[in-house]
Design an enzyme around this catalytic site. Structure first.
Site, PDB file in Angstrom:
ATOM      1  N   GLY A 134      -1.252  18.477   0.817  1.00 35.67           N
ATOM      2  CA  GLY A 134      -1.148  19.419  -0.300  1.00 35.67           C
ATOM      3  C   GLY A 134      -1.841  18.902  -1.541  1.00 35.67           C
ATOM      4  O   GLY A 134      -2.625  19.594  -2.167  1.00 35.67           O
ATOM      5  N   GLY A 142       3.837  14.889   4.142  1.00 35.17           N
ATOM      6  CA  GLY A 142       3.262  13.844   4.969  1.00 35.17           C
ATOM      7  C   GLY A 142       3.480  12.486   4.344  1.00 35.17           C
ATOM      8  O   GLY A 142       2.979  11.471   4.823  1.00 35.17           O
ATOM      9  N   THR A 143       4.268  12.450   3.277  1.00 34.53           N
ATOM     10  CA  THR A 143       4.515  11.218   2.534  1.00 34.53           C
ATOM     11  C   THR A 143       5.551  10.323   3.185  1.00 34.53           C
ATOM     12  O   THR A 143       5.648   9.146   2.850  1.00 34.53           O
ATOM     13  CB  THR A 143       4.986  11.555   1.116  1.00 34.53           C
ATOM     14  OG1 THR A 143       6.138  12.402   1.208  1.00 34.53           O
ATOM     15  CG2 THR A 143       3.902  12.276   0.329  1.00 34.53           C
ATOM     16  N   LEU A 147      11.483   1.627  -0.359  1.00 32.86           N
ATOM     17  CA  LEU A 147      12.414   2.073   0.678  1.00 32.86           C
ATOM     18  C   LEU A 147      11.888   1.796   2.084  1.00 32.86           C
ATOM     19  O   LEU A 147      12.656   1.452   2.977  1.00 32.86           O
ATOM     20  CB  LEU A 147      12.682   3.575   0.518  1.00 32.86           C
ATOM     21  CG  LEU A 147      13.340   4.002  -0.796  1.00 32.86           C
ATOM     22  CD1 LEU A 147      13.417   5.520  -0.875  1.00 32.86           C
ATOM     23  CD2 LEU A 147      14.732   3.390  -0.924  1.00 32.86           C
ATOM     24  N   ASN A 148      10.583   1.979   2.257  1.00 30.77           N
ATOM     25  CA  ASN A 148       9.982   1.784   3.570  1.00 30.77           C
ATOM     26  C   ASN A 148       8.578   1.233   3.361  1.00 30.77           C
ATOM     27  O   ASN A 148       7.651   1.976   3.039  1.00 30.77           O
ATOM     28  CB  ASN A 148       9.924   3.119   4.331  1.00 30.77           C
ATOM     29  CG  ASN A 148       9.392   2.965   5.746  1.00 30.77           C
ATOM     30  OD1 ASN A 148       8.587   2.096   6.052  1.00 30.77           O
ATOM     31  ND2 ASN A 148       9.830   3.854   6.631  1.00 30.77           N
ATOM     32  N   LYS A 176      10.854   3.952  -7.699  1.00 34.97           N
ATOM     33  CA  LYS A 176       9.868   4.689  -8.482  1.00 34.97           C
ATOM     34  C   LYS A 176       8.906   5.353  -7.501  1.00 34.97           C
ATOM     35  O   LYS A 176       8.728   4.886  -6.387  1.00 34.97           O
ATOM     36  CB  LYS A 176       9.093   3.748  -9.412  1.00 34.97           C
ATOM     37  CG  LYS A 176       9.937   3.086 -10.497  1.00 34.97           C
ATOM     38  CD  LYS A 176       9.066   2.190 -11.356  1.00 34.97           C
ATOM     39  CE  LYS A 176       9.837   1.574 -12.505  1.00 34.97           C
ATOM     40  NZ  LYS A 176       8.977   0.702 -13.340  1.00 34.97           N
ATOM     41  N   GLY A 177       8.272   6.420  -7.932  1.00 37.64           N
ATOM     42  CA  GLY A 177       7.414   7.175  -7.034  1.00 37.64           C
ATOM     43  C   GLY A 177       6.135   6.443  -6.667  1.00 37.64           C
ATOM     44  O   GLY A 177       5.626   5.618  -7.420  1.00 37.64           O
ATOM     45  N   GLY A 213       3.560   8.428  -4.697  1.00 32.33           N
ATOM     46  CA  GLY A 213       2.560   9.416  -4.311  1.00 32.33           C
ATOM     47  C   GLY A 213       1.326   9.405  -5.179  1.00 32.33           C
ATOM     48  O   GLY A 213       0.210   9.620  -4.706  1.00 32.33           O
ATOM     49  N   GLU A 214       1.501   9.162  -6.479  1.00 34.32           N
ATOM     50  CA  GLU A 214       0.389   9.242  -7.418  1.00 34.32           C
ATOM     51  C   GLU A 214      -0.258   7.906  -7.756  1.00 34.32           C
ATOM     52  O   GLU A 214      -1.467   7.816  -7.969  1.00 34.32           O
ATOM     53  CB  GLU A 214       0.866   9.896  -8.720  1.00 34.32           C
ATOM     54  CG  GLU A 214       0.635  11.384  -8.811  1.00 34.32           C
ATOM     55  CD  GLU A 214       1.710  12.208  -8.125  1.00 34.32           C
ATOM     56  OE1 GLU A 214       1.542  13.427  -8.026  1.00 34.32           O
ATOM     57  OE2 GLU A 214       2.715  11.632  -7.681  1.00 34.32           O
TER      58      GLU A 214
END
Length: 751
Positions: free
Chosen positions: A251, A479-480, A643-644, A713-714, A716-717
């Protein structure tokens, strides 16, 4: 969707590398996407796109298309059902100020590629053929699509997007400080328009269930957004409208908002009272959202030792005539670097285009490239190492937010660990000083930064008498790895194996969650799932205490641990009860809970939260041909608790690859005479392929953060932010040529 996993038998899943629970379904083809769901009596729609960028439709002739055997109906603005667009002012969850685009609303053409008709037929091939027979006569006007040409028309937006921080008021006297500074940098920077281009095109399948009820499969990063959109513009009851999207084929932000194929599919399904599917072609993927063009000027004034004395970042971005798309472009410099004299300005220019949209790390990719390139220029101007310059101007406070401290910031460790892994100390600082045969070798670095956010979210947990657990909410997994990390969190919270946990996502019948984006999903949905599982844990614990001769009869909840499907006294595993035994004794078949998670107001009042990174890049440039090979990247990331590590590393790898695309390849080319993107296919719009990618090394720097209960913390970006700047800086180090307009192509190197 049912997710299964082969457990390794370890007690703790969170923090350990685990393969994706949805992986088998994807690689075997069992996973279905929005354009693949079947339905009885399914019709297919094909969109006819405008051939001009501005003007009006004088006449439209659909007779030839309607005469094709198998064509059901052709929809245009002339015969569109009046039941559509009941609420013109619908604002979806991530919409900018303005009025959302309305397909087939009237005869006006707002941008090139705008949908002007929908041909519905019994099969896709017939619809596509018939669409080619629709004849349109236009009254064209000259479009304005060049941000540079619209510079003098730019304005400061009066309304800001929800959640988008506007530039702060200036402080100090940046103009005077710049005039008096012994070292001055003032340059223009530009990033080309980019399109998201996920592998899965945008598609919607509307299944007509009868009696005004519909099941909709939509390519969207949050099904609640599509449900709200359809309910509003068609006046539907949400209870009669189920929207699902268990899988996304990528996306990158293009699926945050409902796109026009959803409206067209529902329009046809309601009118025809039958199921309809509309799938956009790859060409039509250029007919909506994109990363906007931005004109940027960075002004730096510094002392001889590189200490910043003046900082300005000015930006102008293009937007559509019907919406004021905004993103954070200019704030990043004052978030990263301390300076007493700062002014940040952000303006918009109205263009005859579709509204731009959020594309992976919106605003940060654009703005951080500019400031990190300018800081590299300042490092050379003051004769010092780029890392040393950044440390000299390092800040532990966010100056854009009343100088609030950061809740955590391990960026110094990112610099140190990244530099060590890369071998930065072996760098010869002189441009063109390092070679490998006929190739010039360049080493560059940059900083990355992205907001660490958490959103209001809900999730449920259901434990059944056989010891199986279901968790989930309506958010999406792009898909994250969201399916996987939520499964890990749930399994750990109730002491189960991962194969005993099913995670469900992407369904409006599940508890509501925000769209998947902004790098907030792990913190938000992860916390909600953990809380829901704890609530279920308390329920089953109470049943265990009530058992006859229970070993937990006089034990408080905070003294027990959930492990291996049991509730045991912490430190005394001999005193335990299985979850199955407790539920059987209590005579219950299922225990369930829905929990809410929300940002910590006390933390947010006291601190700002960001993810940080340091990126180191090596390029090799053919001295005669000007070809650039990116041979190495090290990305050191501080993102709280990981987390992973396996799926997290994949997120950074994907972000880095997109950053490589921004730096060296991706460019949507507008012919401003036509107002049309000319390279609207994957043959001419270049993205990195396997042959372009060499070594990418990812380091996760240890960091503790308390912004949310999980301490995450994220990711993806952050992988993409700063990557283009590091590559551009490496190209300068290799060639001695500073290229400030991305992408860096051969003509710019040898021209």
């Amino acid at each position: 969707m049912v997710a299964t996993f082969s457990s390794t038998g370890k007690d703790t899943f969170v923090g350990s590398p685990r393969s994706r629970v949805d992986g088998p379904a994807k690689v075997t083809g069992l996973a279905k996407y929005a354009g693949e769901f079947a339905a009885p009596d399914l019709a297919h729609g094909y969109v006819v796109s405008s051939a001009i960028a501005k003007g009006r439709i004088k006449a439209i002739d659909t007779a030839a298309a309607e005469a094709v055997p198998g064509v059901v109906k052709v929809f245009t603005h002339e015969n569109r059902p009046r039941t559509a667009w009941l609420n013109y002012n619908y604002q979806d969850a991530v919409a900018p100020p303005g009025a959302p685009f309305r397909a087939l609303y009237d005869d006006k053409i707002h941008y090139s590629g705008q949908p002007v008709a929908l041909v519905v037929a019994e099969d896709f091939e017939t619809a596509r053929h018939a669409a080619s027979l629709v004849s349109l006569d236009y009254e064209a006007e000259e479009p304005l699509t060049d941000t540079e040409a619209a510079r003098d028309l730019a304005y400061r937006p009066s309304m800001n997007r929800n959640g988008i921080k506007p530039p702060p008021k200036p402080w100090g006297d940046p103009d005077q400080a710049y005039d008096q500074a012994p070292v001055k940098i003032r340059e223009d920077y530009r990033l080309a328009i980019e399109h998201h281009n996920p592998m899965e095109p945008h598609a919607s399948t509307v299944v007509y269930e009868g009696d005004g009820r519909y099941t909709v499969y939509d390519k969207i990063q949050g099904v609640s957004n599509s449900q709200g959109y359809l309910a509003s513009v068609f006046g539907l009851n949400k209870d009669d409208l189920r929207v699902m999207n268990p899988y996304l084929g990528g996306g990158f932000g293009s699926g945050l908002r409902p796109q026009y194929q959803l409206f067209l599919a529902m329009l046809a399904a309601r009118e025809l009272e039958r199921s309809v599917r509309v799938v956009l072609t790859r060409d039509q993927m250029w007919s909506f959202t994109y990363r906007p063009d931005a004109l940027q000027t960075i002004t730096l004034g510094a002392a001889q030792d590189g200490t910043l004395q003046a900082l300005r970042h000015d930006a102008i971005e293009g937007t559509s005539h019907f919406e004021d798309y905004q993103e954070v472009v200019v704030n990043w410099a004052a978030i990263l670097y301390k300076c007493d004299n700062v002014e940040l300005t952000y303006r918009l220019a109205k263009l005859d285009t579709f509204t731009p949209g959020d594309m992976r790390a919106p605003g940060a990719v654009t703005g951080v490239f500019a400031i990190e390139t300018a800081m590299d220029e300042l490092a050379y101007a003051t004769g010092q190492d780029p890392i040393r310059l950044r440390l000299k101007n390092y800040t532990e406070h966010d100056q854009t937010m009343q100088d609030k401290p950061f809740g955590s910031k391990a960026l110094k460790s990112c610099f140190a660990q990244g530099a060590e892994r890369f071998g930065w100390d072996k760098r010869d600082p002189e441009p063109r000083a390092m070679r490998d045969g006929r190739e010039l070798v360049g080493w560059g670095m940059a900083t990355g930064v992205w907001e660490s956010m958490m959103m209001q979210t809900s999730a449920h947990a259901i434990l059944t008498a056989d010891g199986k657990l279901e968790v989930g909410n309506s958010t999406g997994d792009l898909g994250t790895g969201t399916y996987t990390i939520l499964t890990q969190i749930a399994a750990d919270t109730l002491g189960l194996t991962m194969e005993d946990v099913t995670t469900k996502l992407g369904d409006t019948r599940l508890p509501e969650a925000p769209v998947a984006g902004g790098s907030w999903t792990a913190a938000s949905s992860g916390t909600a799932v953990m809380k829901a599982c704890r609530d279920v844990g308390e329920q089953v614990f109470r049943l265990a205490r009530q058992m006859e001769n229970s070993p937990l009869a006089n034990v408080d909840f905070d003294r027990v641990a959930f492990t291996d499907g049991r509730i045991e006294v912490a430190g005394d595993p001999g005193r335990s009860v299985t979850l199955v035994e407790a539920m059987r004794a209590g005579g219950v078949d299922r225990l369930e809970a829905t929990a809410q998670a929300a940002p910590d107001k006390d933390f947010n009042d006291a601190y700002e939260a960001y993810t940080h990174s340091a990126i180191f890049a090596e390029v090799k440039v053919d001295e005669e041909l000007g070809q650039v090979r990116l041979t190495r990247i090290v990305s050191a990331v501080a993102a709280g608790k990981i987390l992973n590590p396996k799926t997290a590393r994949s997120q950074i790898l994907g972000g880095v690859v997109m950053g490589i695309g921004s730096a060296l390849e991706e460019e949507s080319m507008l012919d401003h005479r036509l107002g049309r993107f000319m390279n609207h296919n994957l043959g001419e719009y270049h993205v990195p392929v396997n042959a372009d990618i060499y070594d990418i090394d990812v380091i996760f720097v240890e960091e503790e953060d308390k912004a949310n209960p999980l301490g995450v913390k994220g990711l993806g970006e952050i992988g993409i932010v700063g990557t283009a700047g590091a590559i551009a800086n490496a190209v300068f180090h290799a060639t001695g040529k500073r290229i400030r307009h991305l992408p860096i192509t051969v003509d710019k190197i040898i021209g």
